[in-house]
Design a protein around this motif. Structure first.
Motif, PDB file in Angstrom:
ATOM      1  N   LEU A  11       4.653 -12.086   5.136  1.00  0.00           N
ATOM      2  CA  LEU A  11       3.520 -12.977   4.861  1.00  0.00           C
ATOM      3  C   LEU A  11       2.831 -12.525   3.485  1.00  0.00           C
ATOM      4  CD1 LEU A  11       1.418 -15.096   6.155  1.00  0.00           C
ATOM      5  CD2 LEU A  11       0.293 -12.924   7.092  1.00  0.00           C
ATOM      6  N   SER A  12       2.701 -13.737   2.757  1.00  0.00           N
ATOM      7  CA  SER A  12       2.090 -13.188   1.418  1.00  0.00           C
ATOM      8  C   SER A  12       0.701 -13.906   1.540  1.00  0.00           C
ATOM      9  CB  SER A  12       3.030 -13.934   0.349  1.00  0.00           C
ATOM     10  OG  SER A  12       4.128 -13.314   0.153  1.00  0.00           O
ATOM     11  N   VAL A  13      -0.167 -13.157   1.150  1.00  0.00           N
ATOM     12  CA  VAL A  13      -1.737 -13.446   1.287  1.00  0.00           C
ATOM     13  C   VAL A  13      -2.497 -13.186   0.145  1.00  0.00           C
ATOM     14  CG1 VAL A  13      -3.981 -13.401   2.512  1.00  0.00           C
ATOM     15  CG2 VAL A  13      -1.651 -13.405   3.722  1.00  0.00           C
ATOM     16  N   GLN A  14      -3.172 -14.047  -0.507  1.00  0.00           N
ATOM     17  CA  GLN A  14      -3.996 -14.096  -1.775  1.00  0.00           C
ATOM     18  C   GLN A  14      -5.237 -12.741  -1.315  1.00  0.00           C
ATOM     19  OE1 GLN A  14      -3.151 -16.270  -4.122  1.00  0.00           O
ATOM     20  NE2 GLN A  14      -4.137 -14.638  -5.608  1.00  0.00           N
ATOM     21  N   GLU A  15      -5.268 -11.755  -2.134  1.00  0.00           N
ATOM     22  CA  GLU A  15      -6.393 -10.891  -1.931  1.00  0.00           C
ATOM     23  C   GLU A  15      -7.693 -11.541  -1.830  1.00  0.00           C
ATOM     24  OE1 GLU A  15      -6.566  -8.223  -5.324  1.00  0.00           O
ATOM     25  OE2 GLU A  15      -8.198  -7.225  -4.525  1.00  0.00           O
ATOM     26  N   GLN A  76      -5.745 -10.918  13.202  1.00  0.00           N
ATOM     27  CA  GLN A  76      -6.392 -11.257  11.905  1.00  0.00           C
ATOM     28  C   GLN A  76      -7.114 -10.122  11.315  1.00  0.00           C
ATOM     29  OE1 GLN A  76      -8.905 -14.452  13.517  1.00  0.00           O
ATOM     30  NE2 GLN A  76      -7.300 -15.258  14.517  1.00  0.00           N
ATOM     31  N   ILE A  77      -6.748 -10.386   9.843  1.00  0.00           N
ATOM     32  CA  ILE A  77      -7.376  -9.257   9.070  1.00  0.00           C
ATOM     33  C   ILE A  77      -8.547 -10.145   8.170  1.00  0.00           C
ATOM     34  CG2 ILE A  77      -7.053  -7.416   7.096  1.00  0.00           C
ATOM     35  CD1 ILE A  77      -4.330  -7.231   8.231  1.00  0.00           C
ATOM     36  N   ALA A  78      -9.636  -9.901   8.054  1.00  0.00           N
ATOM     37  CA  ALA A  78     -10.623 -10.621   7.165  1.00  0.00           C
ATOM     38  C   ALA A  78     -10.663  -9.801   5.584  1.00  0.00           C
ATOM     39  CB  ALA A  78     -11.887 -10.221   7.883  1.00  0.00           C
ATOM     40  N   ALA A  79     -10.660 -10.893   4.813  1.00  0.00           N
ATOM     41  CA  ALA A  79     -11.032 -10.402   3.370  1.00  0.00           C
ATOM     42  C   ALA A  79      -9.877  -9.544   2.885  1.00  0.00           C
ATOM     43  CB  ALA A  79     -12.358  -9.855   3.069  1.00  0.00           C
ATOM     44  N   THR A  80      -8.556  -9.792   3.034  1.00  0.00           N
ATOM     45  CA  THR A  80      -7.492  -8.959   2.942  1.00  0.00           C
ATOM     46  C   THR A  80      -7.541  -8.129   1.504  1.00  0.00           C
ATOM     47  OG1 THR A  80      -6.129 -10.522   4.057  1.00  0.00           O
ATOM     48  CG2 THR A  80      -5.058  -8.599   2.941  1.00  0.00           C
ATOM     49  N   GLN A  81      -7.121  -6.979   1.576  1.00  0.00           N
ATOM     50  CA  GLN A  81      -7.375  -5.943   0.574  1.00  0.00           C
ATOM     51  C   GLN A  81      -5.915  -5.526   0.169  1.00  0.00           C
ATOM     52  OE1 GLN A  81     -10.083  -3.037   1.834  1.00  0.00           O
ATOM     53  NE2 GLN A  81     -11.743  -4.306   1.952  1.00  0.00           N
ATOM     54  N   PRO A  82      -5.950  -5.042  -1.009  1.00  0.00           N
ATOM     55  CA  PRO A  82      -4.453  -4.385  -1.483  1.00  0.00           C
ATOM     56  C   PRO A  82      -4.043  -3.516  -0.457  1.00  0.00           C
ATOM     57  CG  PRO A  82      -5.948  -4.641  -3.423  1.00  0.00           C
ATOM     58  CD  PRO A  82      -6.718  -5.076  -2.380  1.00  0.00           C
ATOM     59  N   GLY A  83      -4.842  -2.458  -0.002  1.00  0.00           N
ATOM     60  CA  GLY A  83      -4.639  -1.330   0.772  1.00  0.00           C
ATOM     61  C   GLY A  83      -4.038  -2.004   2.356  1.00  0.00           C
ATOM     62  N   ASP A  84      -4.369  -3.242   2.460  1.00  0.00           N
ATOM     63  CA  ASP A  84      -3.700  -3.842   3.684  1.00  0.00           C
ATOM     64  C   ASP A  84      -2.149  -4.150   3.693  1.00  0.00           C
ATOM     65  OD1 ASP A  84      -6.577  -5.891   3.933  1.00  0.00           O
ATOM     66  OD2 ASP A  84      -6.288  -3.795   4.794  1.00  0.00           O
ATOM     67  N   GLY A 105       8.265  -6.290  13.505  1.00  0.00           N
ATOM     68  CA  GLY A 105       7.328  -6.079  12.357  1.00  0.00           C
ATOM     69  C   GLY A 105       7.422  -7.376  11.447  1.00  0.00           C
ATOM     70  N   THR A 106       6.249  -7.500  10.751  1.00  0.00           N
ATOM     71  CA  THR A 106       6.104  -8.301   9.614  1.00  0.00           C
ATOM     72  C   THR A 106       5.414  -7.877   8.507  1.00  0.00           C
ATOM     73  OG1 THR A 106       5.531 -10.162  11.248  1.00  0.00           O
ATOM     74  CG2 THR A 106       4.822 -10.217   9.020  1.00  0.00           C
ATOM     75  N   ARG A 107       5.890  -7.969   7.421  1.00  0.00           N
ATOM     76  CA  ARG A 107       5.574  -7.186   6.099  1.00  0.00           C
ATOM     77  C   ARG A 107       4.460  -8.096   5.597  1.00  0.00           C
ATOM     78  NH1 ARG A 107       8.120  -3.659   3.670  1.00  0.00           N
ATOM     79  NH2 ARG A 107      10.321  -4.406   4.460  1.00  0.00           N
ATOM     80  N   LEU A 108       3.289  -7.386   5.295  1.00  0.00           N
ATOM     81  CA  LEU A 108       1.934  -8.152   4.727  1.00  0.00           C
ATOM     82  C   LEU A 108       2.105  -7.991   3.161  1.00  0.00           C
ATOM     83  CD1 LEU A 108      -0.288 -10.060   4.858  1.00  0.00           C
ATOM     84  CD2 LEU A 108      -1.634  -7.718   5.608  1.00  0.00           C
ATOM     85  N   HIS A 109       2.347  -8.819   2.471  1.00  0.00           N
ATOM     86  CA  HIS A 109       2.387  -8.744   0.925  1.00  0.00           C
ATOM     87  C   HIS A 109       1.146  -9.360   0.348  1.00  0.00           C
ATOM     88  CE1 HIS A 109       3.922  -8.437  -3.272  1.00  0.00           C
ATOM     89  NE2 HIS A 109       3.806  -9.660  -3.324  1.00  0.00           N
ATOM     90  N   ILE A 110       0.403  -8.483  -0.464  1.00  0.00           N
ATOM     91  CA  ILE A 110      -1.050  -9.065  -0.897  1.00  0.00           C
ATOM     92  C   ILE A 110      -0.852  -9.615  -2.290  1.00  0.00           C
ATOM     93  CG2 ILE A 110      -3.500  -8.620  -1.418  1.00  0.00           C
ATOM     94  CD1 ILE A 110      -2.167  -8.141   1.709  1.00  0.00           C
ATOM     95  N   LEU A 111      -1.079 -10.632  -2.609  1.00  0.00           N
ATOM     96  CA  LEU A 111      -1.172 -11.222  -3.782  1.00  0.00           C
ATOM     97  C   LEU A 111      -2.358 -11.086  -4.660  1.00  0.00           C
ATOM     98  CD1 LEU A 111       0.516 -14.835  -2.724  1.00  0.00           C
ATOM     99  CD2 LEU A 111       1.826 -12.647  -3.912  1.00  0.00           C
ATOM    100  N   PRO A 112      -2.278 -10.555  -6.018  1.00  0.00           N
ATOM    101  CA  PRO A 112      -3.287 -10.579  -6.922  1.00  0.00           C
ATOM    102  C   PRO A 112      -4.174 -11.595  -7.000  1.00  0.00           C
ATOM    103  CG  PRO A 112      -1.322 -10.283  -8.308  1.00  0.00           C
ATOM    104  CD  PRO A 112      -0.996 -10.375  -6.697  1.00  0.00           C
TER     105      PRO A 112
END
Lengths: 112, 111
Positions: A11-15, A76-84, A105-112
């Motif tokens: 899952l890729s999510v914008q910071e 649900q993770i609110a206001a996703t941060q790079p450390g997530d 498992g699911t890999r969470l990838h944070i987009l800058p």
């Protein structure tokens, strides 16, 4: 870093956006559920749990939702941060003993 | 906070060697567990223990044994290490019917 699992759903999510990670569990008799976070090269870290007599539980920036009708769990993770950025596992306790069953498992990838 | 410690973060052993992995928890938990984690296979339970001197086989006990002489300590033993036991080994502890708390893991390489 060390990969904890090849070919994991990602899952890729914008910071700053909210993340929703889903999990389907298998046993309708399961009465206890847990979400874990595993960062690269580390052991899984307990995030939040929920019992089957609840359908929602909130922690700090995290919320777990349980839908027993369709055997579905979400984190649900609110206001996703790079450390997530990590692999997130759901786990269930189906037999009222002390063993739990982990999802893949699911890999969470944070987009800058 | 719960603390689960493992004796080594990285270990390299030769085929046929006897390997000891130690795990200690400081929260007076009744239950302790040993897992291995491999890419694509997730977490697999090797052995667990509900109490001192008690042990139960998990899903993949072959080639492993365990020892729990004290409540806080749970050891995993590879009697004769083989290359297919190269893996990340994770120890966990829990109260009766509760979430499991994991150690940092030991990355074992058998050459």
């Amino acid at each position: 870093g060390e990969s904890v699992g090849l070919h994991l759903p990602t899952l890729s999510v914008q910071e700053g956006d909210n993340s929703i990670i889903n999990c389907a569990y298998s046993n309708s008799a399961s009465d206890y559920f847990i979400w874990y976070k595993q960062e690269s090269g580390k052991g899984p870290q307990f995030i939040i749990d929920i019992r089957s007599n609840m359908d929602k539980r909130q922690g700090q920036r995290v919320t777990v939702l349980l839908n027993k009708t369709v055997k579905h769990l979400s984190l649900q993770i609110a206001a996703t941060q790079p450390g997530d950025s990590a692999v997130y596992f759901c786990a269930e306790n189906p037999n009222r003993d002390d063993k739990i069953i982990f999802g893949k498992g699911t890999r969470l990838h944070i987009l800058p | 906070d719960v603390k689960v410690t493992q004796s080594s973060r990285y270990l390299v052993k030769r085929t046929g060697e006897k390997v000891f992995l130690e795990c200690v928890q400081d929260m007076d938990h009744e239950n302790m567990f040993w897992y291995r984690q491999d890419p694509g296979l997730g977490l697999r339970l090797i052995y667990f223990s509900y109490d001192v001197k008690m042990k139960e086989k998990g899903d993949i006990p072959e080639g492993y044994s365990v020892s729990r002489e004290k409540k806080e300590r749970f050891s995993l033993i590879l009697e004769s290490a083989s290359t297919n036991q190269t893996s990340m080994y994770l120890c966990a502890s829990s109260k009766q019917v509760g979430g499991q708390y994991f150690g940092p893991g030991t990355r074992l390489t058998v050459t």
